[in-house]
Design a protein around this motif. Structure first.
Motif, PDB file in Angstrom:
ATOM      1  N   LEU A   9       0.835  -1.203   0.000  1.00 51.21           N
ATOM      2  CA  LEU A   9       0.000   0.000   0.000  1.00 51.21           C
ATOM      3  C   LEU A   9       0.869   1.251   0.000  1.00 51.21           C
ATOM      4  O   LEU A   9       0.553   2.236  -0.676  1.00 51.21           O
ATOM      5  N   GLU A  10       1.977   1.205   0.731  1.00 56.13           N
ATOM      6  CA  GLU A  10       2.906   2.341   0.727  1.00 56.13           C
ATOM      7  C   GLU A  10       3.489   2.568  -0.670  1.00 56.13           C
ATOM      8  O   GLU A  10       3.643   3.712  -1.097  1.00 56.13           O
ATOM      9  N   GLU A  13       0.874   4.245  -2.702  1.00 52.71           N
ATOM     10  CA  GLU A  13       0.774   5.653  -2.304  1.00 52.71           C
ATOM     11  C   GLU A  13       1.893   6.476  -2.927  1.00 52.71           C
ATOM     12  O   GLU A  13       1.655   7.576  -3.431  1.00 52.71           O
ATOM     13  N   THR A  14       3.103   5.935  -2.909  1.00 54.01           N
ATOM     14  CA  THR A  14       4.243   6.637  -3.512  1.00 54.01           C
ATOM     15  C   THR A  14       4.041   6.804  -5.014  1.00 54.01           C
ATOM     16  O   THR A  14       4.284   7.883  -5.570  1.00 54.01           O
ATOM     17  N   ALA A  16       1.169   6.857  -6.699  1.00 55.78           N
ATOM     18  CA  ALA A  16       0.107   7.851  -6.942  1.00 55.78           C
ATOM     19  C   ALA A  16       0.618   9.260  -6.672  1.00 55.78           C
ATOM     20  O   ALA A  16       0.285  10.201  -7.408  1.00 55.78           O
ATOM     21  N   HIS A  17       1.418   9.413  -5.637  1.00 57.51           N
ATOM     22  CA  HIS A  17       1.970  10.735  -5.306  1.00 57.51           C
ATOM     23  C   HIS A  17       2.820  11.271  -6.459  1.00 57.51           C
ATOM     24  O   HIS A  17       2.671  12.422  -6.868  1.00 57.51           O
ATOM     25  N   PRO A  47      -1.939  -0.465  -8.501  1.00 52.19           N
ATOM     26  CA  PRO A  47      -2.966  -0.519  -7.455  1.00 52.19           C
ATOM     27  C   PRO A  47      -4.144  -1.423  -7.819  1.00 52.19           C
ATOM     28  O   PRO A  47      -4.738  -2.051  -6.938  1.00 52.19           O
ATOM     29  N   HIS A  91      -4.890   8.323 -10.564  1.00 49.36           N
ATOM     30  CA  HIS A  91      -4.076   7.528  -9.648  1.00 49.36           C
ATOM     31  C   HIS A  91      -4.439   7.829  -8.195  1.00 49.36           C
ATOM     32  O   HIS A  91      -4.506   6.921  -7.368  1.00 49.36           O
ATOM     33  N   ALA A  92      -4.692   9.098  -7.888  1.00 43.98           N
ATOM     34  CA  ALA A  92      -5.132   9.465  -6.534  1.00 43.98           C
ATOM     35  C   ALA A  92      -6.532   8.908  -6.258  1.00 43.98           C
ATOM     36  O   ALA A  92      -6.823   8.456  -5.145  1.00 43.98           O
ATOM     37  N   LEU A  95      -6.089   5.275  -5.546  1.00 44.32           N
ATOM     38  CA  LEU A  95      -5.492   5.088  -4.230  1.00 44.32           C
ATOM     39  C   LEU A  95      -6.564   5.243  -3.141  1.00 44.32           C
ATOM     40  O   LEU A  95      -6.586   4.462  -2.181  1.00 44.32           O
ATOM     41  N   ARG A  99      -7.431   2.423  -0.493  1.00 42.55           N
ATOM     42  CA  ARG A  99      -7.424   2.686   0.954  1.00 42.55           C
ATOM     43  C   ARG A  99      -8.770   2.326   1.579  1.00 42.55           C
ATOM     44  O   ARG A  99      -8.816   1.768   2.672  1.00 42.55           O
TER      45      ARG A  99
END
Length: 148
Positions: A9-10, A13-14, A16-17, A47, A91-92, A95, A99
């Protein structure tokens, strides 16, 4: 006892960021027309794969694929598509869905989700094909013009 960090998941997140908040997705589309949009969409599959491995409901997978399809289709339009990529942030969105699944608040699956997933996959593949077809058409048009 502290919980183990969720490395997958991290990583999502990276990813998507960087793709959305650091604007890597729109920059790839701007610098590498067609190819950049396909690359951004391909990276966005991580994801989706993660959700699939975690046995997410098909409706959630369909939403994620539809977000990527909308991102790829919008990004395929020269110049306007690059602006689209700055604002849509598929992507966000994916995510957030991932989540929500991890928190247990995601949508539940329904029998009709199979049709939605199939449609989402077809739309996603079609959206990925658009930039490739556009580049091939442009290449053909330039070659024909050079020959005459």
């Amino acid at each position: 006892m502290a919980e183990e960090p969720d490395r997958a998941l991290e990583a999502a997140e990276t990813l998507a960021h960087w793709l959305d908040n650091r604007f890597l997705d729109p920059l790839l589309g701007l610098l590498l027309p067609g190819v950049g949009d396909v690359l951004g969409s391909a990276l966005g599959l991580y994801p989706v794969l993660l959700a699939w491995r975690r046995r997410a409901p098909r409706a959630l997978l369909a939403r994620m694929l539809l977000n990527l399809a909308a991102d790829a289709a919008g990004g395929a339009i020269p110049i306007v598509g690059d602006v689209w990529d700055f604002f849509f942030r598929a992507h966000a969105r994916n995510l957030a869905l991932l989540r929500a699944r991890a928190d247990g608040t995601a949508v539940r699956s329904h029998w009709s989700d199979t049709a939605v997933v199939a449609a989402a996959v077809l739309l996603f593949l079609g959206a990925l094909a658009l930039p490739v077809l556009a580049v091939a058409w442009l290449w053909h048009a330039l070659a024909a013009r050079a020959a005459s």
